[in-house]
Motif scaffolding. Structure first.
Motif, mmCIF file in Angstrom:
data_model
loop_
_atom_site.group_PDB
_atom_site.id
_atom_site.type_symbol
_atom_site.label_atom_id
_atom_site.label_comp_id
_atom_site.label_asym_id
_atom_site.label_seq_id
_atom_site.Cartn_x
_atom_site.Cartn_y
_atom_site.Cartn_z
ATOM 1 N N ALA A 120 30.276 -38.747 -29.948
ATOM 2 C CA ALA A 120 28.866 -38.808 -29.590
ATOM 3 C C ALA A 120 27.999 -38.780 -30.842
ATOM 4 O O ALA A 120 28.225 -37.992 -31.737
ATOM 5 N N PRO A 121 27.009 -39.651 -30.909
ATOM 6 C CA PRO A 121 26.071 -39.567 -32.019
ATOM 7 C C PRO A 121 25.206 -38.338 -31.845
ATOM 8 O O PRO A 121 25.088 -37.795 -30.758
ATOM 9 N N ALA A 122 24.616 -37.898 -32.917
ATOM 10 C CA ALA A 122 23.769 -36.708 -32.858
ATOM 11 C C ALA A 122 22.567 -36.973 -31.962
ATOM 12 O O ALA A 122 22.000 -38.062 -31.964
ATOM 13 N N ALA A 123 22.206 -35.974 -31.181
ATOM 14 C CA ALA A 123 21.039 -36.087 -30.302
ATOM 15 C C ALA A 123 19.784 -35.827 -31.106
ATOM 16 O O ALA A 123 19.793 -35.100 -32.094
ATOM 17 N N GLN A 124 18.709 -36.416 -30.657
ATOM 18 C CA GLN A 124 17.428 -36.167 -31.279
ATOM 19 C C GLN A 124 16.986 -34.756 -30.909
ATOM 20 O O GLN A 124 16.881 -34.417 -29.741
ATOM 21 N N ARG A 125 16.786 -33.909 -31.891
ATOM 22 C CA ARG A 125 16.359 -32.531 -31.644
ATOM 23 C C ARG A 125 15.003 -32.524 -30.966
ATOM 24 O O ARG A 125 14.135 -33.328 -31.282
ATOM 25 N N GLY A 126 14.861 -31.604 -30.012
ATOM 26 C CA GLY A 126 13.597 -31.488 -29.313
ATOM 27 C C GLY A 126 13.491 -32.415 -28.112
ATOM 28 O O GLY A 126 12.470 -32.441 -27.462
ATOM 29 N N ASN A 127 14.535 -33.166 -27.832
ATOM 30 C CA ASN A 127 14.554 -34.034 -26.663
ATOM 31 C C ASN A 127 15.676 -33.545 -25.754
ATOM 32 O O ASN A 127 16.832 -33.945 -25.917
ATOM 33 N N PRO A 128 15.363 -32.659 -24.799
ATOM 34 C CA PRO A 128 16.407 -32.072 -23.950
ATOM 35 C C PRO A 128 17.279 -33.098 -23.245
ATOM 36 O O PRO A 128 18.488 -32.916 -23.143
ATOM 37 N N SER A 129 16.708 -34.178 -22.758
ATOM 38 C CA SER A 129 17.505 -35.184 -22.057
ATOM 39 C C SER A 129 18.566 -35.778 -22.977
ATOM 40 O O SER A 129 19.727 -35.916 -22.595
ATOM 41 N N ASP A 130 18.182 -36.123 -24.197
ATOM 42 C CA ASP A 130 19.142 -36.662 -25.161
ATOM 43 C C ASP A 130 20.175 -35.613 -25.555
ATOM 44 O O ASP A 130 21.358 -35.920 -25.702
ATOM 45 N N GLU A 131 19.730 -34.379 -25.742
ATOM 46 C CA GLU A 131 20.652 -33.307 -26.130
ATOM 47 C C GLU A 131 21.699 -33.071 -25.040
ATOM 48 O O GLU A 131 22.889 -32.884 -25.331
ATOM 49 N N ILE A 132 21.279 -33.083 -23.789
ATOM 50 C CA ILE A 132 22.202 -32.853 -22.675
ATOM 51 C C ILE A 132 23.147 -34.048 -22.526
ATOM 52 O O ILE A 132 24.348 -33.873 -22.301
ATOM 53 N N ALA A 133 22.643 -35.265 -22.684
ATOM 54 C CA ALA A 133 23.508 -36.443 -22.628
ATOM 55 C C ALA A 133 24.564 -36.384 -23.736
ATOM 56 O O ALA A 133 25.744 -36.673 -23.496
ATOM 57 N N THR A 134 24.161 -35.984 -24.919
ATOM 58 C CA THR A 134 25.102 -35.850 -26.034
ATOM 59 C C THR A 134 26.134 -34.771 -25.740
ATOM 60 O O THR A 134 27.330 -34.951 -26.015
ATOM 61 N N MET A 135 25.698 -33.655 -25.169
ATOM 62 C CA MET A 135 26.619 -32.580 -24.806
ATOM 63 C C MET A 135 27.679 -33.087 -23.840
ATOM 64 O O MET A 135 28.865 -32.804 -23.994
ATOM 65 N N LEU A 136 27.283 -33.858 -22.836
ATOM 66 C CA LEU A 136 28.231 -34.345 -21.847
ATOM 67 C C LEU A 136 29.181 -35.398 -22.434
ATOM 68 O O LEU A 136 30.352 -35.447 -22.055
ATOM 69 N N ARG A 137 28.702 -36.218 -23.344
ATOM 70 C CA ARG A 137 29.610 -37.157 -24.017
ATOM 71 C C ARG A 137 30.668 -36.387 -24.798
ATOM 72 O O ARG A 137 31.858 -36.719 -24.749
ATOM 73 N N ARG A 138 30.238 -35.348 -25.505
ATOM 74 C CA ARG A 138 31.179 -34.523 -26.268
ATOM 75 C C ARG A 138 32.146 -33.816 -25.315
ATOM 76 O O ARG A 138 33.343 -33.715 -25.591
ATOM 77 N N SER A 139 31.647 -33.348 -24.186
ATOM 78 C CA SER A 139 32.474 -32.659 -23.206
ATOM 79 C C SER A 139 33.588 -33.571 -22.698
ATOM 80 O O SER A 139 34.753 -33.167 -22.601
#
Length: 148
Positions: A15-34
């Motif tokens: 997963a590429p790094a999520a844009q900090r401060g964007n919860p939707s992107d951060e959660i999408a990145t978390m699930l890709r990593r998961s």
């Protein structure tokens, strides 16, 4: 078993790094990593996205289970035990609704694949909390699609 919404296929790749401060992107990145952690057999990594406490809850098949350790033990016995076959995990159709800066819920679908064959799929809902610099799953409600 997670912005821009429509159908988002979260493939099991780095997963590429999520844009900090964007919860939707951060959660999408978390699930890709998961999904990546699951697919490479890293149960500790996969479980790292769940809040590590006794109130973490998982609902599936009409049953409720409480506690990070109980959920870890369930996944270990059912999917990660020596000799067990573990299907490939992917998520799709992710939607995130941010409730506050530190709370959100997400809905999506999971797919378990064995080669090109779909083994199981279904919708899930996650309740998430931002803890430090990471989103953690407080509650996971997963349903399986009916068998054809």
């Amino acid at each position: 078993m997670r912005g821009v919404w429509g159908v988002v296929l979260l493939a099991a790749c780095s997963a590429p790094a999520a844009q900090r401060g964007n919860p939707s992107d951060e959660i999408a990145t978390m699930l890709r990593r998961s999904a990546t952690d699951w697919n490479r057999g890293d149960l500790a990594g996969f479980m790292g996205d769940y809040a590590r406490d006794s109130l973490t809850s998982y609902v599936s098949g009409g049953h409720v289970q409480y506690g990070w350790q109980a959920l870890y033990d369930r996944y270990q016995a059912n999917y990660f035990a020596a000799g067990k076959s573990r299907d490939s995990l992917a998520f799709e159709a992710l939607r995130v609704r941010v409730l506050t800066p530190d709370f959100a819920y997400a809905t999506a679908r999971f797919r378990l694949l064995r080669g090109d064959s779909l083994v199981a799929s279904g919708p899930f809902t996650l309740v998430l909390q931002k803890q430090g610099d990471r989103w953690r799953i407080l509650h996971d409600h997963t349903s399986a699609d009916p068998k054809p």
